[in-house]
Design an enzyme around this catalytic site. Sequence first.
Site, PDB file in Angstrom:
ATOM      1  N   CYS A  76      29.900  49.711  22.553  1.00 14.28           N
ATOM      2  CA  CYS A  76      31.240  49.601  23.124  1.00 14.28           C
ATOM      3  C   CYS A  76      32.210  49.181  22.027  1.00 14.28           C
ATOM      4  CB  CYS A  76      31.216  48.586  24.265  1.00 14.28           C
ATOM      5  SG  CYS A  76      32.840  48.039  24.806  1.00 14.28           S
ATOM      6  N   GLU A  77      33.253  49.935  21.855  1.00 18.40           N
ATOM      7  CA  GLU A  77      34.204  49.602  20.793  1.00 18.40           C
ATOM      8  C   GLU A  77      35.066  48.391  21.126  1.00 18.40           C
ATOM      9  OE1 GLU A  77      37.958  52.569  21.620  1.00 18.40           O
ATOM     10  OE2 GLU A  77      36.224  53.414  20.617  1.00 18.40           O
ATOM     11  N   HIS A  78      35.069  47.971  22.374  1.00 20.41           N
ATOM     12  CA  HIS A  78      35.888  46.816  22.751  1.00 20.41           C
ATOM     13  C   HIS A  78      35.234  45.484  22.386  1.00 20.41           C
ATOM     14  CE1 HIS A  78      37.619  49.684  25.969  1.00 20.41           C
ATOM     15  NE2 HIS A  78      38.303  49.766  24.856  1.00 20.41           N
ATOM     16  N   HIS A  79      33.892  45.413  22.474  1.00 19.71           N
ATOM     17  CA  HIS A  79      33.195  44.147  22.219  1.00 19.71           C
ATOM     18  C   HIS A  79      32.080  44.278  21.186  1.00 19.71           C
ATOM     19  CE1 HIS A  79      34.854  43.693  26.340  1.00 19.71           C
ATOM     20  NE2 HIS A  79      35.214  42.525  25.841  1.00 19.71           N
ATOM     21  N   GLN A 119      32.523  55.030  27.101  1.00 22.41           N
ATOM     22  CA  GLN A 119      31.719  56.036  27.800  1.00 22.41           C
ATOM     23  C   GLN A 119      32.544  57.248  28.217  1.00 22.41           C
ATOM     24  OE1 GLN A 119      29.163  54.440  30.847  1.00 22.41           O
ATOM     25  NE2 GLN A 119      29.120  56.376  31.948  1.00 22.41           N
ATOM     26  N   HIS A 147      26.402  48.607  30.662  1.00 24.50           N
ATOM     27  CA  HIS A 147      27.176  48.061  29.551  1.00 24.50           C
ATOM     28  C   HIS A 147      26.882  46.574  29.406  1.00 24.50           C
ATOM     29  CE1 HIS A 147      30.055  51.523  29.041  1.00 24.50           C
ATOM     30  NE2 HIS A 147      29.389  51.849  30.146  1.00 24.50           N
ATOM     31  N   CYS A 149      28.446  44.487  27.740  1.00 24.04           N
ATOM     32  CA  CYS A 149      29.675  43.692  27.783  1.00 24.04           C
ATOM     33  C   CYS A 149      29.983  43.253  29.212  1.00 24.04           C
ATOM     34  CB  CYS A 149      30.853  44.448  27.170  1.00 24.04           C
ATOM     35  SG  CYS A 149      31.213  46.038  27.928  1.00 24.04           S
TER      36      CYS A 149
END
Length: 188
Positions: A76-79, A119, A147, A149
């Site tokens: 996940c590019e956010h976390h 995703q 996920h 996250c």
Amino acid sequence: MVNQDKIKLAAASIIEAIGENPDREGFKGTPQRIAEMYAELFSGMDANAKAELTVEFDENHRELIILRDIPFYSMCEHHLLPFYGVAHVGYIPGKDGKVVGISKLARVVEIFARRPQIQERMTRQIADAIFETIQPDGVAVVVQAEHLCMTMRGIKKPGANAITSAIRGSFRSKAVTRSEFLSLIRGR
């Protein structure tokens, strides 16, 4: 290319920032291992998914082809935490009836999964690469993933799965084709 030297420095800095000593026994070599792991996990950054689809076979096949339950792991590019699951990819060859090797479909999934991702984008990228490269009558992609996250932090809901889809061509315009694909990936 993944810059492993920068990752090693950043990993050592993170270890220090959480109040640990990067030189203590348990952490010796950890920055190097993290750098090597990131090089592997993000190996799709420099890979060309469309290039995997350039070898076709003239089989005069005009029916649905599905590769189901393709396992993948992504970040996940956010976390920068993993998400993982399965992808289902189906296509109907174009007028020429040419097909690609089924392993190529799995390679396309792998290349896009091996990037910092969300995703929804990954699902779309898989469908677009196949649709644009082999020009089939239609493409359908469904991705189901858990996920970390959402599991390890934040809302903490282990077992929750996100399901995304991308449909192109005849899968979009013909409900019966879309229904056949969805029925087959469910195993019914």
